[in-house]
Design an enzyme around this catalytic site. Structure first.
Site, short mmCIF file in Angstrom:
data_model
loop_
_atom_site.label_atom_id
_atom_site.label_comp_id
_atom_site.label_asym_id
_atom_site.label_seq_id
_atom_site.Cartn_x
_atom_site.Cartn_y
_atom_site.Cartn_z
N SER A 142 5.20 -6.53 -17.23
CA SER A 142 4.44 -7.26 -18.04
C SER A 142 3.16 -7.57 -17.33
O SER A 142 2.63 -7.17 -16.47
CB SER A 142 5.00 -8.90 -17.80
OG SER A 142 4.07 -9.84 -18.42
N TYR A 159 7.29 -16.11 -12.86
CA TYR A 159 7.30 -14.85 -13.65
C TYR A 159 6.67 -13.84 -13.46
O TYR A 159 7.08 -12.48 -13.24
CB TYR A 159 7.24 -15.29 -15.17
CG TYR A 159 7.33 -14.14 -16.19
CD1 TYR A 159 8.51 -13.57 -16.35
CD2 TYR A 159 6.17 -13.64 -16.81
CE1 TYR A 159 8.57 -12.58 -17.42
CE2 TYR A 159 6.37 -12.56 -17.71
CZ TYR A 159 7.67 -11.94 -17.84
OH TYR A 159 7.82 -11.05 -18.91
N1 LIG Z 1 7.78 -10.27 -25.88
C1 LIG Z 1 6.69 -10.38 -24.76
O1 LIG Z 1 5.62 -10.62 -25.20
C2 LIG Z 1 6.70 -9.74 -23.62
C3 LIG Z 1 5.67 -9.37 -22.80
C4 LIG Z 1 5.78 -8.86 -21.45
C5 LIG Z 1 6.92 -8.59 -20.97
N2 LIG Z 1 8.10 -8.91 -21.51
C6 LIG Z 1 9.44 -8.35 -21.11
O2 LIG Z 1 10.10 -7.50 -22.10
C7 LIG Z 1 11.40 -7.54 -21.93
C8 LIG Z 1 12.16 -7.94 -23.19
O3 LIG Z 1 11.34 -9.18 -23.94
P1 LIG Z 1 11.83 -9.88 -25.21
O4 LIG Z 1 10.52 -10.54 -25.85
O5 LIG Z 1 12.34 -8.55 -26.33
O6 LIG Z 1 13.02 -10.75 -24.91
P2 LIG Z 1 14.17 -11.49 -25.36
O7 LIG Z 1 14.27 -12.68 -25.00
O8 LIG Z 1 13.72 -11.54 -26.91
O9 LIG Z 1 15.30 -10.78 -25.42
C9 LIG Z 1 15.96 -10.36 -24.20
C10 LIG Z 1 17.41 -10.00 -24.27
O10 LIG Z 1 17.75 -9.94 -22.91
C11 LIG Z 1 18.94 -10.54 -22.84
N3 LIG Z 1 19.37 -11.08 -21.34
C12 LIG Z 1 18.66 -12.03 -20.70
N4 LIG Z 1 19.13 -12.19 -19.66
C13 LIG Z 1 20.16 -11.09 -19.25
C14 LIG Z 1 21.05 -10.76 -18.11
N5 LIG Z 1 20.94 -11.23 -17.15
N6 LIG Z 1 21.66 -9.66 -18.31
C15 LIG Z 1 21.65 -9.08 -19.40
N7 LIG Z 1 20.94 -9.28 -20.54
C16 LIG Z 1 20.11 -10.42 -20.51
C17 LIG Z 1 19.02 -11.92 -23.57
O11 LIG Z 1 20.26 -12.16 -23.92
C18 LIG Z 1 18.34 -11.01 -24.86
O12 LIG Z 1 19.14 -10.51 -25.81
C19 LIG Z 1 11.70 -8.93 -20.75
O13 LIG Z 1 11.92 -8.25 -19.71
C20 LIG Z 1 10.15 -9.46 -20.70
O14 LIG Z 1 10.07 -10.31 -19.56
C21 LIG Z 1 7.95 -9.48 -23.24
#
Ligand SMILES: NC(=O)c1ccc[n+]([C@@H]2O[C@H](COP(=O)([O-])OP(=O)(O)OC[C@H]3O[C@@H](n4cnc5c(N)ncnc54)[C@H](O)[C@@H]3O)[C@@H](O)[C@H]2O)c1
Length: 250
Positions: A145, A155
C-alpha cells in the site's frame, strides 16, 4: 501470442480473492487463460466470484493467518492442478477502523492485523514455494500500500513489512526461479472503499494526487498482469507504486 491466451496453462492462487482487487485479478487472469484459485475468509463470496469466471476458477475458504491451513491448502491446490505458477498475496485487513495508531487499536486487533497482513504473506509464500519451484515464469506478487511509505499507523507498518518481505523473499526464492514483487496501490475505489469512505475523504485524497482522478481496480490489474508475465522477467524485489502520484503520507 494473443492477450487472451497469455496465461494459458498457468495456475494462479489469489488470496482475498472473493471481492475487490483480488476478484478483479482473478477475472483478468481467467480471461487470459489461467486456472484461478481464489482463497478467502468468506468461502461463499469466493465461490460466487469464481462462478463468474467462465469455468476457469474455483473459490475456497481459508484464513491466511492459519499457517497449517495454508500449508494444507497449497498442497491440495498443487495436487489438483499440477502445481502453482502465480501467487498473489492480496488478503489484507485495511478497514478505516484499522488505520489507527497501535495504542489506540490495542494489542489484540494489532496482532490480528499483523497475523493477516504480514504473517499471511509469510505463510502463503513458504507454503506455495515448493509447488512453484522451477516452473517457468513463476512469480509472487504481494499487495502492499502507499501507506507503507509513511507508516504513520498500524496498517502502514504492516504494509512496510510487506515491502521488506518482498525484498527478502526475492533473494530467498531466486534459486528456485521465482520472482517476487509487490504493488503499492493508492486509494482504489473497490466496493469496500466506496462503502467505508465518505465522498469528501475520497475527494481529499484524489486532490493530493498528481493525476487527480480516483484509482480504479483496472489500474492495479494492469500492473499485476505485467508483473505476472515474462514481460517483467528482469524485475524482482521491487514494490511498484500505482497511486496517481499521491504525495500524501497515509
Ligand atoms: N482498495 C484500496 O484502496 C487499497 C489501497 C492500498 C492497498 N490495498 C490492499 O489491497 C488488498 C485488497 O484490498 P481490497 O480493497 O480489494 O479489499 P476488500 O476488503 O474489498 O477485499 C479483501 C478480501 O480479503 C478477504 N480476507 C480478509 N482477511 C482474510 C484472511 N485472513 N484470509 C483470507 N482472506 C481474507 C476478505 O474476506 C475480502 O474478500 C488489501 O491487502 C489492501 O490492504 C487496497
Amino acid at each position: 501470442m494473443s492477450a487472451e491466451g497469455e496465461f494459458a496453462g498457468k495456475v494462479a492462487v489469489i488470496t482475498g480473492g472473493g471481492r475487490g482487487l483480488g476478484k478483479a485479478f482473478g477475472e483478468a487472469l481467467a480471461a487470459r487463460g489461467a486456472t484461478v484459485v481464489l482463497i478467502d475468509l468468506d468461502g461463499k463470496v469466493a465461490a460466487a466470484a469464481a462462478a463468474g469466471m467462465g469455468g476457469r476458477a474455483v473459490g475456497l475458504n481459508g484464513d491466511v493467518a492459519d499457517e497449517a491451513g495454508m500449508a494444507a491448502l497449497m498442497d491440495r491446490i498443487a495436487a489438483e492442478h499440477g502445481g502453482i505458477d502465480l501467487l498473489i498475496n492480496n488478503a489484507g485487513i485495511h478497514s478505516a477502523e484499522a488505520n489507527e495508531f497501535i495504542g489506540t487499536l490495542g494489542i489484540a486487533r494489532t496482532r490480528r492485523m499483523f497475523d493477516v497482513n504480514v504473517w499471511g504473506v509469510i505463510h502463503c509464500c513458504l507454503a506455495a514455494r515448493p509447488h512453484m519451484a522451477g516452473r517457468q515464469g513463476a512469480a509472487v506478487i504481494n499487495i502492499a500500500s502507499m501507506a507503507a511509505y509513511g507508516a504513520q499507523k498500524a496498517y502502514g507498518v504492516t504494509k512496510l513489512a510487506v515491502r521488506g518481505l518482498t525484498m527478502s523473499f526475492a533473494h530467498e526464492f531466486a534459486g528456485d526461479g521465482i520472482r517476487v514483487n509487490a504493488i503499492a496501490p493508492g486509494l482504489i475505489l473497490t466496493d469496500t472503499i466506496r462503502a467505508e469512505l465518505a465522498q469528501p475523504v475520497i475527494e481529499h485524497v484524489t486532490a493530493m494526487q498528481i493525476i487527480p482522478r480516483p484509482g480504479e481496480e483496472r489500474d492495479i490489474v494492469e500492473t499485476m498482469l505485467w508483473l505476472a508475465s515474462d514481460r517483467s522477467s528482469f524485475v524482482t524485489g521491487e514494490t511498484i507504486r500505482v497511486s496517481g502520484g499521491v504525495t500524501l503520507q497515509i
